[in-house]
Design a protein around this motif. Structure first.
Motif, PDB file in Angstrom:
ATOM      1  N   TYR A 117      39.374  30.477  36.165  1.00 42.22           N
ATOM      2  CA  TYR A 117      39.799  31.878  36.279  1.00 42.22           C
ATOM      3  C   TYR A 117      39.773  32.560  34.911  1.00 42.22           C
ATOM      4  CZ  TYR A 117      42.713  35.954  37.196  1.00 42.22           C
ATOM      5  OH  TYR A 117      43.174  37.232  37.294  1.00 42.22           O
ATOM      6  N   ASP A 118      40.350  31.904  33.918  1.00 43.95           N
ATOM      7  CA  ASP A 118      40.376  32.479  32.577  1.00 43.95           C
ATOM      8  C   ASP A 118      38.961  32.692  32.044  1.00 43.95           C
ATOM      9  OD1 ASP A 118      43.132  32.481  32.634  1.00 43.95           O
ATOM     10  OD2 ASP A 118      43.354  30.666  31.411  1.00 43.95           O
ATOM     11  N   ASN A 119      38.073  31.748  32.335  1.00 39.97           N
ATOM     12  CA  ASN A 119      36.691  31.876  31.890  1.00 39.97           C
ATOM     13  C   ASN A 119      36.008  33.074  32.534  1.00 39.97           C
ATOM     14  OD1 ASN A 119      33.607  31.053  32.432  1.00 39.97           O
ATOM     15  ND2 ASN A 119      34.297  30.130  30.510  1.00 39.97           N
ATOM     16  N   ARG A 120      36.238  33.275  33.826  1.00 38.39           N
ATOM     17  CA  ARG A 120      35.636  34.430  34.513  1.00 38.39           C
ATOM     18  C   ARG A 120      36.159  35.749  33.951  1.00 38.39           C
ATOM     19  NH1 ARG A 120      31.080  33.535  35.920  1.00 38.39           N
ATOM     20  NH2 ARG A 120      31.403  32.016  34.257  1.00 38.39           N
ATOM     21  N   ILE A 123      34.634  36.715  30.611  1.00 34.16           N
ATOM     22  CA  ILE A 123      33.293  37.294  30.664  1.00 34.16           C
ATOM     23  C   ILE A 123      33.316  38.672  31.317  1.00 34.16           C
ATOM     24  CG2 ILE A 123      30.975  37.044  31.634  1.00 34.16           C
ATOM     25  CD1 ILE A 123      31.419  34.002  31.553  1.00 34.16           C
ATOM     26  N   ASN A 124      33.995  38.780  32.439  1.00 28.82           N
ATOM     27  CA  ASN A 124      33.874  39.963  33.304  1.00 28.82           C
ATOM     28  C   ASN A 124      34.917  41.048  33.074  1.00 28.82           C
ATOM     29  OD1 ASN A 124      31.615  39.049  34.881  1.00 28.82           O
ATOM     30  ND2 ASN A 124      32.983  37.580  35.842  1.00 28.82           N
ATOM     31  N   GLY A 151      31.136  48.959  36.823  1.00 25.21           N
ATOM     32  CA  GLY A 151      31.940  48.365  37.870  1.00 25.21           C
ATOM     33  C   GLY A 151      31.060  47.674  38.888  1.00 25.21           C
ATOM     34  N   SER A 152      31.458  47.714  40.150  1.00 19.32           N
ATOM     35  CA  SER A 152      30.676  47.103  41.215  1.00 19.32           C
ATOM     36  C   SER A 152      31.189  47.610  42.555  1.00 19.32           C
ATOM     37  CB  SER A 152      30.794  45.577  41.172  1.00 19.32           C
ATOM     38  OG  SER A 152      30.164  44.985  42.289  1.00 19.32           O
ATOM     39  N   THR A 153      30.274  47.719  43.520  1.00 18.38           N
ATOM     40  CA  THR A 153      30.700  48.046  44.878  1.00 18.38           C
ATOM     41  C   THR A 153      30.974  46.781  45.687  1.00 18.38           C
ATOM     42  OG1 THR A 153      28.424  48.107  45.718  1.00 18.38           O
ATOM     43  CG2 THR A 153      29.353  50.182  44.872  1.00 18.38           C
ATOM     44  N   GLY A 154      30.702  45.609  45.101  1.00 13.87           N
ATOM     45  CA  GLY A 154      30.854  44.362  45.848  1.00 13.87           C
ATOM     46  C   GLY A 154      32.239  44.163  46.409  1.00 13.87           C
ATOM     47  N   TRP A 155      33.251  44.409  45.576  1.00 16.13           N
ATOM     48  CA  TRP A 155      34.622  44.233  46.063  1.00 16.13           C
ATOM     49  C   TRP A 155      35.009  45.345  47.033  1.00 16.13           C
ATOM     50  CZ3 TRP A 155      38.401  47.943  45.095  1.00 16.13           C
ATOM     51  CH2 TRP A 155      38.092  48.895  44.118  1.00 16.13           C
ATOM     52  N   ILE A 167      38.075  40.431  41.452  1.00 17.14           N
ATOM     53  CA  ILE A 167      39.289  40.826  40.731  1.00 17.14           C
ATOM     54  C   ILE A 167      38.922  41.553  39.442  1.00 17.14           C
ATOM     55  CG2 ILE A 167      41.264  39.927  39.427  1.00 17.14           C
ATOM     56  CD1 ILE A 167      41.363  37.641  41.526  1.00 17.14           C
ATOM     57  N   ALA A 168      37.994  40.972  38.693  1.00 17.64           N
ATOM     58  CA  ALA A 168      37.612  41.568  37.410  1.00 17.64           C
ATOM     59  C   ALA A 168      36.988  42.942  37.605  1.00 17.64           C
ATOM     60  CB  ALA A 168      36.654  40.637  36.678  1.00 17.64           C
ATOM     61  N   LYS A 169      36.076  43.052  38.541  1.00 17.04           N
ATOM     62  CA  LYS A 169      35.395  44.329  38.727  1.00 17.04           C
ATOM     63  C   LYS A 169      36.300  45.395  39.325  1.00 17.04           C
ATOM     64  CE  LYS A 169      31.389  43.817  36.892  1.00 17.04           C
ATOM     65  NZ  LYS A 169      31.026  44.645  35.722  1.00 17.04           N
ATOM     66  N   SER A 170      37.252  44.996  40.140  1.00 12.29           N
ATOM     67  CA  SER A 170      38.177  45.989  40.689  1.00 12.29           C
ATOM     68  C   SER A 170      39.080  46.564  39.600  1.00 12.29           C
ATOM     69  CB  SER A 170      39.026  45.376  41.802  1.00 12.29           C
ATOM     70  OG  SER A 170      39.925  44.405  41.301  1.00 12.29           O
ATOM     71  N   SER A 171      39.215  45.842  38.488  1.00  8.36           N
ATOM     72  CA  SER A 171      40.065  46.323  37.399  1.00  8.36           C
ATOM     73  C   SER A 171      39.375  47.363  36.531  1.00  8.36           C
ATOM     74  CB  SER A 171      40.504  45.151  36.514  1.00  8.36           C
ATOM     75  OG  SER A 171      39.443  44.695  35.685  1.00  8.36           O
ATOM     76  N   VAL A 172      38.061  47.522  36.695  1.00  8.49           N
ATOM     77  CA  VAL A 172      37.326  48.438  35.819  1.00  8.49           C
ATOM     78  C   VAL A 172      37.815  49.870  35.987  1.00  8.49           C
ATOM     79  CG1 VAL A 172      35.049  49.404  35.302  1.00  8.49           C
ATOM     80  CG2 VAL A 172      35.303  46.953  35.685  1.00  8.49           C
ATOM     81  N   ASN A 173      38.039  50.289  37.227  1.00  5.68           N
ATOM     82  CA  ASN A 173      38.531  51.647  37.439  1.00  5.68           C
ATOM     83  C   ASN A 173      39.904  51.846  36.816  1.00  5.68           C
ATOM     84  OD1 ASN A 173      36.246  52.438  38.757  1.00  5.68           O
ATOM     85  ND2 ASN A 173      37.104  52.308  40.821  1.00  5.68           N
ATOM     86  N   GLY A 174      40.731  50.809  36.815  1.00  7.73           N
ATOM     87  CA  GLY A 174      42.032  50.901  36.166  1.00  7.73           C
ATOM     88  C   GLY A 174      41.893  51.082  34.671  1.00  7.73           C
TER      89      GLY A 174
END
Length: 258
Positions: A117-120, A123-124, A151-155, A167-174
């Motif tokens: 998790y920490d590794n992901r 990076i992301n 970001g990403s639309t995947g999530w 989780i990482a990509k959903s945080s981009v908007n924040g």
């Protein structure tokens, strides 16, 4: 009408200094190439040395200024920030930052360990904040700036097989919205560009199969494949003065999937 290889010209990008994370291949390489074609002075980091060197050579052969680049593992924040500082020493303070670096390696919920998790996140998620931290003083000296977070639309479409990536990509908007007011006082704009399923070499080689082809036909409103250059077009707009009053927003480029 089909997609063209030509890009709109944004005069404000000529000579502008740009830093891109993960710029050696895929979407990042398209972004680097697009800025170089606009006459911008581009720097990027990427862990893939061979692809990065080839991109720099290809850019020069196309008649553009070759980008400054350095092999860098963005999990090492000290190395990332040193690269940004060294590039700025050569090119000048950065007016544009594109936080592109990411890895969508597949994994299951059951397989995730704290270390994985920490590794992901390393990076992301984490590099974006510290890259912003590094470029903001220079943007303040310039009197303005533009930060584009990928970001990403995947999530958003509830894609499966990568919970840590989601989780990482959903945080981009924040991150984007959480910094917009603070940065806006210095005319620094910050926005998110969320791609759909972009047909990079990696995606085609690893994930696109017959089922995926059917998903594209079923979910996209437009029939054409989404390409890295399509994402670069939106990034160019947001980096340019044409978008001078755009901040704290998410711009989705997904052929109508979401």
């Amino acid at each position: 009408m089909t997609a063209s290889s030509s890009l709109a010209i944004h005069p404000s990008l000529s000579g502008r200094t740009v830093f891109v994370t993960g710029g050696g291949s895929g979407i990042g390489a398209a972004i680097v190439s697009a800025f170089a074609a606009q006459g911008a002075r581009v720097a990027f980091v990427d862990i893939a040395e061979a692809a990065s060197a080839e991109l720099a050579q290809r850019t020069a052969q196309a008649g553009h200024v070759a980008p400054w680049w350095r092999a860098c593992d963005v999990r090492d924040i000290g190395a990332l920030q040193a690269a940004i500082a060294d590039a700025a020493a050569e090119l000048g303070d950065f007016a544009v930052l594109v936080n592109n670096v990411a890895s969508d390696d597949r994994h299951t919920l059951e397989s995730v360990t704290p270390d994985y998790y920490d590794n992901r996140m390393a990076i992301n998620e984490r590099p974006a904040l510290f890259a912003i931290q590094s470029v903001v003083p220079g943007m303040k000296r310039l009197g303005a700036g533009s930060i584009v977070n990928l970001g990403s639309t995947g999530w958003q479409t509830k894609g499966s097989g990568y919970p840590c990536y989601a989780i990482a990509k959903s945080s981009v908007n924040g991150l984007t919205r959480g910094l917009a007011v603070e940065l806006g006082r210095d005319r620094i704009r910050i926005n998110t560009v969320s791609p759909g399923w972009v047909m990079t070499e990696r995606q085609v080689a690893l994930w696109l199969d017959a089922e995926g082809e059917q998903a594209l036909k079923r979910n996209q409103c437009l029939p054409d494949r989404l390409m890295p250059e399509d994402i670069a077009r939106m990034v160019l707009f947001l980096a340019s003065d044409d978008a001078r009053m755009c901040t704290a927003q998410e711009f989705t480029v997904d052929a109508g999937w979401t």
